[in-house]
Design a protein around this motif. Structure first.
Motif: not given
Length: 108
Positions: A58-75, A95-104
């Protein structure tokens, strides 16, 4: 379903929601969406007490969501916050391993 497949699907869903949230033409909708997700996360963490260190997903998913929305809303690539992408890859890998990192990485 194996755990790593669940993680991959969750990461891709979070990325899709964050990207679609920045494409909606209503002003400030990405900030409102981030606020709602953060409040839900805080509520889950407060009322669902578990052992320390079990909230990595859940920590990683929230971090990914917030940072992705910041990146895409600012250009996107021209965003001054694009370095968050590398921080997210590093954090997801730790936090999640290399498989999750590749998926991201492939999800973006």
């Amino acid at each position: 379903m194996p755990t790593y497949l669940k993680r991959i699907l969750l990461i891709l869903c979070v990325l899709a929601i964050a990207i679609i949230g920045t494409k909606i033409p209503i002003p400030q909708v990405d900030l409102v969406l981030t606020l709602i997700v953060t409040l839900l996360y805080t509520g889950v963490r407060r009322f669902h007490k578990t052992a320390a260190g079990t909230h990595h997903l859940t920590d990683t998913l929230l971090f990914i969501f917030v940072a992705t929305s910041i990146i895409f809303s600012t250009g996107k690539l021209e965003s001054p916050f694009f370095f968050f992408f590398f921080c997210m890859l590093f954090g997801a890998g730790l936090l999640l391993g290399w498989v999750a990192c590749l998926a991201f990485a492939f999800g973006l």
